[in-house]
Scaffold this motif. Structure first.
Motif, mmCIF file in Angstrom:
data_model
loop_
_atom_site.group_PDB
_atom_site.id
_atom_site.type_symbol
_atom_site.label_atom_id
_atom_site.label_comp_id
_atom_site.label_asym_id
_atom_site.label_seq_id
_atom_site.Cartn_x
_atom_site.Cartn_y
_atom_site.Cartn_z
ATOM 1 N N THR A 22 0.851 -1.189 0.000
ATOM 2 C CA THR A 22 0.000 0.000 0.000
ATOM 3 C C THR A 22 0.885 1.237 0.000
ATOM 4 O OG1 THR A 22 -1.764 -1.142 1.194
ATOM 5 C CG2 THR A 22 -1.798 1.272 1.222
ATOM 6 N N CYS A 23 0.687 2.081 -1.001
ATOM 7 C CA CYS A 23 1.462 3.320 -1.127
ATOM 8 C C CYS A 23 0.556 4.510 -0.837
ATOM 9 C CB CYS A 23 2.046 3.411 -2.540
ATOM 10 S SG CYS A 23 2.940 4.946 -2.857
ATOM 11 N N THR A 24 0.905 5.273 0.185
ATOM 12 C CA THR A 24 0.126 6.457 0.540
ATOM 13 C C THR A 24 0.541 7.632 -0.355
ATOM 14 O OG1 THR A 24 1.756 7.199 2.156
ATOM 15 C CG2 THR A 24 0.038 5.681 2.945
ATOM 16 N N PRO A 25 -0.291 8.671 -0.472
ATOM 17 C CA PRO A 25 0.098 9.843 -1.277
ATOM 18 C C PRO A 25 1.439 10.438 -0.848
ATOM 19 C CG PRO A 25 -2.229 9.958 -0.728
ATOM 20 C CD PRO A 25 -1.671 8.790 0.046
ATOM 21 N N HIS A 26 1.716 10.415 0.465
ATOM 22 C CA HIS A 26 2.982 10.961 0.981
ATOM 23 C C HIS A 26 4.166 10.215 0.381
ATOM 24 C CE1 HIS A 26 6.041 12.387 3.781
ATOM 25 N NE2 HIS A 26 6.316 11.125 4.079
ATOM 26 N N TYR A 27 4.113 8.874 0.437
ATOM 27 C CA TYR A 27 5.244 8.089 -0.064
ATOM 28 C C TYR A 27 5.232 7.951 -1.578
ATOM 29 C CZ TYR A 27 6.915 6.903 4.588
ATOM 30 O OH TYR A 27 7.443 6.985 5.859
ATOM 31 N N ALA A 28 4.066 8.115 -2.181
ATOM 32 C CA ALA A 28 4.015 8.099 -3.651
ATOM 33 C C ALA A 28 4.906 9.209 -4.204
ATOM 34 C CB ALA A 28 2.579 8.270 -4.135
ATOM 35 N N GLU A 29 4.973 10.304 -3.479
ATOM 36 C CA GLU A 29 5.826 11.419 -3.888
ATOM 37 C C GLU A 29 7.255 11.235 -3.386
ATOM 38 O OE1 GLU A 29 7.132 14.453 -5.881
ATOM 39 O OE2 GLU A 29 5.036 13.819 -6.015
ATOM 40 N N LYS A 30 7.379 10.904 -2.104
ATOM 41 C CA LYS A 30 8.708 10.817 -1.476
ATOM 42 C C LYS A 30 9.549 9.684 -2.062
ATOM 43 C CE LYS A 30 10.830 11.218 3.083
ATOM 44 N NZ LYS A 30 10.593 11.251 4.547
ATOM 45 N N HIS A 31 8.909 8.553 -2.377
ATOM 46 C CA HIS A 31 9.612 7.378 -2.911
ATOM 47 C C HIS A 31 9.233 7.113 -4.365
ATOM 48 C CE1 HIS A 31 10.023 5.748 1.498
ATOM 49 N NE2 HIS A 31 10.906 6.683 1.216
ATOM 50 N N ARG A 32 8.932 8.175 -5.074
ATOM 51 C CA ARG A 32 8.452 8.044 -6.454
ATOM 52 C C ARG A 32 9.400 7.202 -7.320
ATOM 53 N NH1 ARG A 32 5.233 11.204 -9.813
ATOM 54 N NH2 ARG A 32 5.022 12.779 -8.191
ATOM 55 N N GLU A 33 10.718 7.472 -7.205
ATOM 56 C CA GLU A 33 11.673 6.775 -8.091
ATOM 57 C C GLU A 33 11.665 5.266 -7.848
ATOM 58 O OE1 GLU A 33 15.976 7.295 -6.950
ATOM 59 O OE2 GLU A 33 15.108 8.754 -5.555
ATOM 60 N N PHE A 34 11.421 4.851 -6.608
ATOM 61 C CA PHE A 34 11.399 3.416 -6.300
ATOM 62 C C PHE A 34 10.176 2.745 -6.934
ATOM 63 C CE2 PHE A 34 13.927 5.390 -2.979
ATOM 64 C CZ PHE A 34 15.033 4.543 -2.918
#
Length: 300
Positions: A22-34
């Motif tokens: 599960t990817c939250t909006p916060h991590y969708a941005e912060k860990h976008r490259e992954f």
């Protein structure tokens, strides 16, 4: 992130740990490259199968791994070019002439320029040697404060052509003292094949896991199978099974005041990382890995 293979047919697999990401909006941005990398390589794909009882929050995205959740680890190991050795249980860490001497249960000690420990915090505290004196009292308290849930996972592998006729690929169970989650693993990943049968994964509740943690695996497996019969009656006998004991399942309380890692020694570097210093999901692991890298890069 363990994916088990049926001994009858290695193409029939079951995720015995993490089921989906599960990817939250916060991590969708912060860990976008992954996420972009894993999606580009087909390691992750969007979860499209119905998971009954799943908590859905606005903006969250869910992904599954078509080749099994362990394919995420395999992808990064392959990209790293690292040489991996399995079943090497570390028992002691000593400082010898400004390098780390690591002793294992079997074989000779080996020397390393730097060491990163990512095992559960209680296992870090079990290590012997100079590391015992390198951990400060404050750090010892932080490591001792990390707590985990415990549970069992049972994988059932079935014959080719067998059908499990339910309208879901995964289901959270709220009314059973033993079973918490069931996944029809191939359906969860939207994979149908005439070459291998379906697989079923059962995760137990945490109270059941804690109560039965020291019981015989055969007895635990029998109880889980009996409880499964009350939820999905009439299932045929599987052709193979795999029972996984998760003594350290998910982090309940992470180490306080740790920015994703704990540095025990600077030069040569000895650093602890993992979900015990963040939280137990993919993004927690990535966050810790980035923190470990930050701690190390000035000393490499």
């Amino acid at each position: 992130m363990i994916t088990a293979n049926s001994p009858q047919n290695p193409r029939c697999t079951a995720d015995l740990g993490a089921q989906y990401i599960t990817c939250t909006p916060h991590y969708a941005e912060k860990h976008r490259e992954f996420y972009e990398e894993l999606l580009a390589h087909g390691v992750l794909v969007p979860l499209t199968s119905p998971i009954e009882g799943m908590m859905v929050k606005e903006g969250d995205c869910n992904f599954v791994a078509p080749q099994g959740i362990s394919s995420i680890i395999k992808h990064y190991l392959k990209e790293s070019g690292a040489e991996v050795f399995f079943k090497q249980r570390v028992t002691q860490i000593n400082l010898r002439n400004n390098v780390w001497e690591v002793s294992k249960e079997t074989g000779s000690p080996e020397q390393f320029d730097l060491v990163i420990l990512t095992m559960p915090a209680p296992q870090i505290l079990e290590l012997q040697g100079d590391i015992v004196n390198l951990i400060t009292e404050c750090q010892r308290q932080q490591l001792a404060s990390v707590s985990y849930s415990s549970r069992y996972a049972l994988g059932l592998f079935y014959e080719v052509g067998m059908k499990i006729d339910v309208p879901w690929a995964g289901r959270y169970i709220t009314s059973n003292p033993c079973v918490r989650f069931i996944s029809i693993d191939n359906q969860k990943r939207s994979i149908e094949s005439s070459e291998f049968g379906p697989s079923l994964v059962i995760h137990t509740t945490v109270p059941f896991g804690v109560t039965h943690m020291e019981h015989r695996e055969e007895d635990v497996q029998q109880i889980i199978s009996q409880q499964l019969e009350t939820i999905l009656p009439g299932l045929p006998q599987p052709v193979a099974t795999k029972c996984q004991k998760w003594r350290y399942s998910q982090v309940i309380n992470s180490a306080a005041n740790c920015p994703g890692q704990m540095t025990l020694h600077l030069n040569p570097s000895l650093v602890c990382g993992g979900d015990g210093f963040t939280h137990s999901n993919f993004d927690g692991c990535v966050a810790s890995a980035l923190s470990v890298l930050e701690a190390l890069k000035n000393h490499i």
